[in-house]
Design an enzyme around this catalytic site. Structure first.
Site, PDB file in Angstrom:
ATOM      1  N   CYS A  76       0.930  -1.353   0.018  1.00 14.20           N
ATOM      2  CA  CYS A  76      -0.035  -0.164  -0.320  1.00 14.20           C
ATOM      3  C   CYS A  76       0.912   1.436   0.229  1.00 14.20           C
ATOM      4  CB  CYS A  76      -0.672   0.054   0.993  1.00 14.20           C
ATOM      5  SG  CYS A  76      -1.554   1.214   1.519  1.00 14.20           S
ATOM      6  N   GLU A 222      -6.257   1.290 -13.662  1.00 15.53           N
ATOM      7  CA  GLU A 222      -5.588   3.084 -12.675  1.00 15.53           C
ATOM      8  C   GLU A 222      -4.505   3.492 -13.086  1.00 15.53           C
ATOM      9  OE1 GLU A 222      -7.724   1.812  -8.320  1.00 15.53           O
ATOM     10  OE2 GLU A 222      -5.547   1.478  -8.932  1.00 15.53           O
ATOM     11  N   GLU A 492     -25.639  13.744  -3.758  1.00 12.99           N
ATOM     12  CA  GLU A 492     -27.085  14.249  -2.969  1.00 12.99           C
ATOM     13  C   GLU A 492     -27.557  13.124  -4.579  1.00 12.99           C
ATOM     14  OE1 GLU A 492     -29.053  17.485  -4.244  1.00 12.99           O
ATOM     15  OE2 GLU A 492     -27.856  18.488  -5.490  1.00 12.99           O
TER      16      GLU A 492
END
Ligand SMILES: Cc1cc2nc3c(=O)[nH]c(=O)nc-3n(C[C@H](O)[C@H](O)[C@H](O)COP(=O)(O)OP(=O)(O)OC[C@H]3O[C@@H](n4cnc5c(N)ncnc54)[C@H](O)[C@@H]3O)c2cc1C
Length: 512
Positions: A76, A222, A492
Site C-alpha cells: 500500500c 488505474e 445527493e
C-alpha cells in the site's frame, strides 16, 4: 436477560483464558512474531504491543526483477494505494487545468507534465511514510527486523538478512502477513527482460513514455488512467473483460470514459512476445483472439498487470502443516484468521477469500491482536466492504454487483433504481457526463433493503465511504428517501434516485 449477560461474560472469560494459555510468556522469545510489515502486519503488531505483549515484526522486500526495492510499509505505502492515488491526483490536475480555462483562469498554452518532478515528490512522500512506520514501531516497542522470514516449526522462525546472516526467533503466536507480488506471464518470450509491473512504475525516475499495459484488473486500469492523464500515449490490452468481479455495467462505463479520455484499448488480444529493437523501442507481437491474426506495435514501456501471486512459497508452510489453497497458494483461514496450525494465523492479501484491500488487512490485524491478547472475541466482518477504483472517472461500490444480486435473489426479487447525472462542476467546464451514473440494487420486499450501491463520478471514494456506513446499519431504499440531500453535490443524486430499471423510463437527471 441478566442471566444471559452473565453467561456471555463467563464464556468471554473462558475464551480469554484459553488464548492466554497459548501466550506462554517466558517460554518463547516473543509473545508474537509477525512476518510481513505491510498494512496488516504493522497494524497487528502495534496493537499487540499496546496490549503489553512482546512483539517482533519481520519485513523484507525482495527486489522486483527490474531491481526496484523500497522500505517498510508493504504494498500500500510503497507500490500500491499511496503512490497510485498521488499519481491519479496528478492526472486529475491535468483535467482541472483544462477546466480552469473555462472557469476564467488564464493559463498559457502549452501546459506540459514533468514525470521526474512528480515521481520525486511522490517517492519523497513514500520515504517519509517508511520513516514514520519505523518511528511508530519504535515508539510502541515493537522490535523491527529487516529479515526475510520462514518457519522452522510452529513456534520457530528463521530470519535471513540481506547479507545472508541467519537469526532464529521463537514465538507463542505467529501471524503471516506477507501479501502478494505482481505476476509475469510464463509463456511470453521477453516478458520479464523487457517488461515492468506495478512494483516498478511508481519508482521510475524517467517517464515510461508510450506504454502498453497488459491486463484489465483495477491495477491495470488505474495505472493506464493516470498515464493517459499526464499526457502519455497509453494502450490497454484486454484478453476478455475489464474489472472482473465488479458490476459489469459499471465496468463498461469506466472503460467507455477512458476511451473518450484518450486511453486506447485492444480488446480480446493476448501478447505473444516482446522484443527490443535496435532503436531501444519494444516491439510487442500479439494475437487477436477473434480473428486469430497476429499484429504488432512498438512501445517504450510494457507493464504487466495480469494478477498477483500470494507470497507463501518461501515460508515453508506446508512442511509444518499450514494448509494452502492449491489454486491461489493462499493460506486457508477460519473466521478467526487461524490457519490449520492453531497458533499460526494469516491476515491480509495472503488469507484465502478475503478482499485484497488495505483497510481490510488493517482491521483484521487489529481485531486479531485484540482477540489473542485481550478479552475481545470480536471477529472481522468481511461483508459489504466498500471500495473505489481510481480510474479517470472514479468508480465506487459497496455490496453486490447487479448480476450477483440477480443470481443470489432472482431477477424478479430485486429492484434497481438508477440515474445518469451531470456533476455541476462538469457543466461550466463543458465536460461530457455520459458515464456519470448511480444505481442502487435493492430487494423488492418491505422497505427494500439495499444490497448493492454503485457510483461513477467525481470523488467516488468519498461518496461511497459515507454510504458504506449506511450499509452497516442495514440501509433500505426507504432510508434513502428519508435522507435530506446536501446541495449541490453528486452524492445527493444517490438519495434522489427514483427511476427503476424495470420501468424503462429515461434515467437522466434533469434540472437541479
Ligand atoms: C497498484 C496497487 C494499488 C492498490 N490500491 C489500493 C487502494 O487504492 N486501496 C486499497 O485498499 N488497496 C489497494 N491495493 C491493495 C493493497 O495494497 C493490499 O491489499 C494491502 O497492501 C495488503 O496488505 P498486506 O498486509 O496483506 O500485505 P502487504 O502490504 O503487501 O505487506 C506484505 C509485506 O510483507 C513483506 N514480506 C513478504 N514476504 C516476506 C518474508 N518472507 N519475510 C519478511 N517480510 C516479507 C513484503 O515485502 C511486504 O512488505 C493496491 C495494490 C496495488 C498493487
Amino acid at each position: 436477560m441478566a442471566a444471559f449477560c452473565k453467561g456471555r461474560c463467563r464464556l468471554k472469560r473462558l475464551l480469554f483464558q484459553q488464548t492466554q494459555t497459548r501466550n506462554l510468556t517466558g517460554k518463547f522469545d516473543y509473545d508474537l512474531v509477525v512476518i510481513g510489515g505491510g498494512s496488516g502486519g504493522l497494524a497487528c503488531s502495534k496493537e499487540a504491543a499496546q496490549l503489553g505483549k512482546k512483539v517482533a515484526v519481520l519485513d523484507y522486500v525482495d527486489p522486483s526483477p527490474k531491481g526496484t526495492k523500497w522500505g517498510l510499509g508493504g504494498t500500500c505505502v510503497n507500490v500500491g494505494c499511496i503512490p497510485k492515488k498521488l499519481m491519479h491526483q496528478s492526472a486529475l490536475l491535468g483535467t482541472a487545468v483544462k477546466d480552469a480555462r473555462k472557469y476564467g483562469w488564464n493559463i498559457p498554452a502549452p501546459v506540459s507534465h514533468d514525470w521526474p518532478t512528480m515521481a520525486e515528490a511522490v517517492q519523497n512522500h513514500v520515504r517519509s511514510l517508511n520513516w514514520g512506520h519505523r518511528v511508530q514501531l519504535q515508539d510502541k516497542k515493537v522490535k523491527y527486523l529487516n529479515l526475510k522470514g520462514s518457519l522452522v516449526d510452529e513456534h520457530t522462525i528463521r530470519g535471513v538478512s540481506k547479507t545472508g546472516k541467519e537469526t532464529i526467533l521463537t514465538a507463542g503466536n505467529i501471524i503471516l502477513a506477507t501479501g502478494m507480488r505482481p505476476k509475469y506471464p510464463s509463456n511470453v518470450p521477453g516478458a520479464v527482460e523487457h517488461g515492468i509491473t506495478s512494483d516498478d512504475i511508481f519508482w521510475l525516475k524517467e517517464s515510461p513514455g508510450k506504454t502498453l499495459v497488459v491486463g484489465a484488473s483495477y491495477v491495470a486500469l488505474e495505472c493506464a488512467g493516470f498515464l493517459t492523464g499526464i499526457g502519455l500515449d497509453t494502450t490497454i490490452m484486454v484478453r476478455s473483460i475489464a474489472l472482473r468481479g465488479f458490476d459489469q455495467q459499471m465496468a463498461g462505463l469506466v472503460t467507455d470514459y477512458m476511451d473518450t479520455y484518450g486511453t486506447k484499448f485492444t480488446w480480446k488480444c493476448i501478447p505473444k512476445k516482446v522484443e527490443k529493437l535496435a532503436s531501444g523501442a519494444l516491439q510487442v507481437t500479439w494475437e487477436d483472439l477473434g480473428s486469430g491474426r497476429e499484429d504488432r506495435g512498438t512501445f517504450d514501456t510494457v507493464m504487466w498487470a495480469i494478477g498477483r501471486t500470494a507470497e507463501t512459497k518461501t515460508l515453508n508452510l506446508e512442511k509444518i502443516g499450514v494448509a494452502l489453497k492449491k489454486e491461489s497458494g493462499k493460506v486457508i483461514v477460519g473466521d478467526n484468521e487461524s490457519s490449520s496450525v492453531p497458533n499460526i494465523f494469516a491476515i491480509g492479501d495472503i488469507a484465502e477469500g478475503r478482499p485484497e484491500l488495505t483497510p481490510v488487512a488493517i482491521k483484521a490485524g487489529k481485531l486479531l491482536a485484540r482477540r489473542l491478547f485481550s478479552p475481545s472475541t470480536e471477529l472481522m466482518n468481511y461483508d459489504n466492504v466498500p471500495t473505489t477504483v481510481f480510474t479517470p472517472l472514479e468508480y465506487g461500490c459497496v455490496g453486490l454487483p447487479e448480476e450477483e444480486a440477480e443470481k443470489r435473489y432472482g431477477k424478479d426479487a430485486i429492484e434497481v433504481y438508477h440515474a445518469f447525472f451531470k456533476p455541476l462542476e462538469f457543466s461550466v467546464a463543458e465536460r461530457d457526463s455520459s458515464q456519470c451514473y448511480i444505481k442502487a440494487v435493492c430487494l423488492r420486499e418491505g422497505d427494500q433493503p439495499i444490497v448493492g450501491l454503485h457510483f461513477t463520478g467525481p470523488n467516488a471514494g468519498e461518496v461511497t465511504q459515507g454510504f458504506a456506513l449506511g450499509f452497516q446499519c442495514g440501509a433500505t431504499y426507504r432510508h434513502l428517501l428519508d435522507t435530506v440531500g446536501i446541495h449541490p453535490t453528486c452524492a445527493e443524486e444517490v438519495i434522489k434516485l427514483n427511476i427503476t430499471k424495470r420501468s424503462g423510463l429515461d434515467a437522466t437527471v434533469t434540472g437541479c
